[in-house]
Write an enzyme that holds these catalytic residues in place. Structure first.
Site, PDB file in Angstrom:
ATOM      1  N   PHE A  47      53.999  50.635 -98.287  1.00 40.97           N
ATOM      2  CA  PHE A  47      54.960  51.358 -98.777  1.00 40.97           C
ATOM      3  C   PHE A  47      55.172  52.602 -98.693  1.00 40.97           C
ATOM      4  CE2 PHE A  47      55.556  46.950-100.915  1.00 40.97           C
ATOM      5  CZ  PHE A  47      56.487  46.648-100.114  1.00 40.97           C
ATOM      6  N   ASP A  48      54.054  53.462 -98.676  1.00 44.50           N
ATOM      7  CA  ASP A  48      54.156  54.791 -98.597  1.00 44.50           C
ATOM      8  C   ASP A  48      54.743  55.225 -97.133  1.00 44.50           C
ATOM      9  OD1 ASP A  48      53.111  56.634-100.558  1.00 44.50           O
ATOM     10  OD2 ASP A  48      51.113  55.754-100.210  1.00 44.50           O
ATOM     11  N   LYS A  49      54.521  54.446 -96.083  1.00 51.43           N
ATOM     12  CA  LYS A  49      54.920  54.543 -94.790  1.00 51.43           C
ATOM     13  C   LYS A  49      56.431  54.050 -94.800  1.00 51.43           C
ATOM     14  CE  LYS A  49      51.124  52.489 -92.921  1.00 51.43           C
ATOM     15  NZ  LYS A  49      50.336  51.908 -92.042  1.00 51.43           N
TER      16      LYS A  49
END
Length: 450
Positions: free
Chosen positions: A226-228
């Site tokens: 989810f960072d990406k």
């Protein structure tokens, strides 16, 4: 009977041999001196290049050519978004803290401490400047950077950027046309708004781990999933705001919520049984989409499904055709995925240069902003209470790094510093790079520099 040569012949032969030996030693001595001089000149030229502003990077090409982005973020969600903008042609300046370096510098494999693989892949094409915004000089430098920029991205918790001296209100006052993007975990309000956010936390709160597995055995994605996704959302928000500014909207504050990003990513399929409020039986569950598309796949092994390992993928010509080989002038080459789009009118000039060393372009950028050499010296001089700007997290044997074969030789000998994974929540620049046997080149300008 063996006749001995005359004594005079023996003495003349011995003398000739001594002369020859002295000549050989003299030649080797001259060669050694010349080599030492050449190495010293090379090191001085190398140091001077860094003092004048780091490795020269050509102006990027692409649809975002001319756009200046300040990357004040850390780890992945912010830096990866700015890296995407860099690959699209924007000039990206990584603003790093003298007090707390980006922890991604210690994540992954590395040929030298501070140049880890994750850092390299989300900071390509950027310039790096170190600023201590808690000082008057640093605050002035930040103001000039903001006035020059089109975009600023930060991922502090609410109030963090304000404490650092470059919150939205302050930056909007400096530059009303600025697109200011805040990459947030839980938004600016609500019970979790002031909490630190981590990818694994979003995976759990969004229901992702349950969707991947089940209640009894939840599965977490091993990477920054989810960072990406947040990086893509940040880039989308910034590009939309730039388009709006082009049509007269002016500068604005773009807020991107990571939990919202996760839900948007999961909603088409992960929450397929929770879309309709009426007309569907909530107790009847549809099988996962992939079970419908590939019946029986849950009971098949990797070989039957044709799943490749990472090593097999990197040996596949189809994969390698989609990779860039990026060269760093000190650390060698590394792989990076190509930009997935092609523009026929505004082509990008990939691959973008390798990620910068910490503070590599500090002097160059400070000069471009109009600071005098004496002012730059005051910012960087440790004697004035500053930490200095380490332009190179360098090596035990700096002269040996003048050629790539020498770098490889040192790497094989184990004489390059190994990257250390950062375990502490708070780590200073000095503890990250100062407690190893390295040669730090500080980019303090000489009085003659103008």
């Amino acid at each position: 009977m063996i006749r001995r040569p005359p004594r005079s012949t023996l003495s003349s032969s011995s003398a000739a041999s001594d002369v020859y030996k002295r000549q050989v030693w003299a030649v080797w001595l001259v060669l050694g001196v010349l080599f030492a001089v050449a190495a010293m000149v090379g090191v001085m030229m190398f140091r001077r290049k860094l003092m004048r502003g780091g490795v020269i990077r050509g102006a990027p090409e692409g649809p975002l050519k001319g756009v200046v982005v300040l990357d004040c973020s850390v780890v992945v969600a912010g830096p990866m978004a700015c890296s995407i903008l860099s690959e699209l042609g924007a000039e990206v300046i990584k603003v790093e803290s003298m007090r707390l370096p980006d922890s991604s510098r210690g994540l992954g494999q590395a040929p030298s401490r501070g140049m880890a693989s994750i850092w390299m892949l989300v900071n390509r094409g950027k310039q790096s400047i170190c600023i201590d915004t808690q000082t008057d000089h640093g605050c002035r430098a930040m103001e000039r950077l903001v006035k020059r920029a089109d975009v600023l991205l930060q991922n502090f918790r609410p109030g963090g950027a304000e404490s650092a001296g470059y919150g939205w209100e302050q930056c909007h006052e400096w530059n009303p046309e600025l697109i200011y993007c805040s990459s947030l975990g839980f938004g600016e309000a609500g019970p979790c708004s002031n909490h630190r956010v981590y990818d694994m936390l979003i995976q759990m709160l969004s229901g992702f781990t349950h969707i991947q597995g089940n209640h009894d055995k939840p599965l977490m994605a091993p990477g920054f999933f989810f960072d990406k996704a947040q990086a893509l959302a940040n880039a989308q928000g910034i590009l939309a705001a730039l388009c709006a500014r082009q049509h007269g909207a002016g500068g604005q504050h773009v807020k991107v919520d990571m939990l919202n990003t996760a839900l948007q990513m999961l909603w088409p399929d992960g929450y397929q049984d929770h879309v309709w409020l009426d007309g569907c039986d909530p107790d009847v569950k549809e099988p996962p989409v992939m079970d419908k598309l590939v019946p029986g796949q849950a009971d098949m092994d990797g070989d039957a499904l044709g799943i490749k390992t990472a090593e097999q993928a990197m040996a596949d010509p189809e994969i390698l055709n989609r990779m860039d080989r990026v060269s760093h002038f000190m650390f060698g080459d590394h792989w990076a995925a190509k930009l997935p789009m092609v523009f026929d009118k505004t082509p990008v000039d990939g691959p973008r240069p390798a990620a910068p060393m910490i503070g590599e372009h500090s002097v160059k950028l400070l000069k471009e902003m109009g600071f005098k050499p004496s002012e730059i010296q005051a910012m960087l001089d440790p004697a004035n209470g500053n930490r200095g700007l380490p332009a190179v997290v360098a090596f035990k044997q700096l002269p040996s790094l003048m050629a790539k074969p020498a770098v490889e030789n040192l790497r094989q000998q184990g004489k390059l510093e190994e990257a250390g994974r950062i375990e502490k929540k708070s780590v200073s620049a000095s503890s990250l790079i100062g407690k190893v046997e390295t040669c730090l080149l500080y980019t303090s300008p000489s009085p003659r520099d103008s």
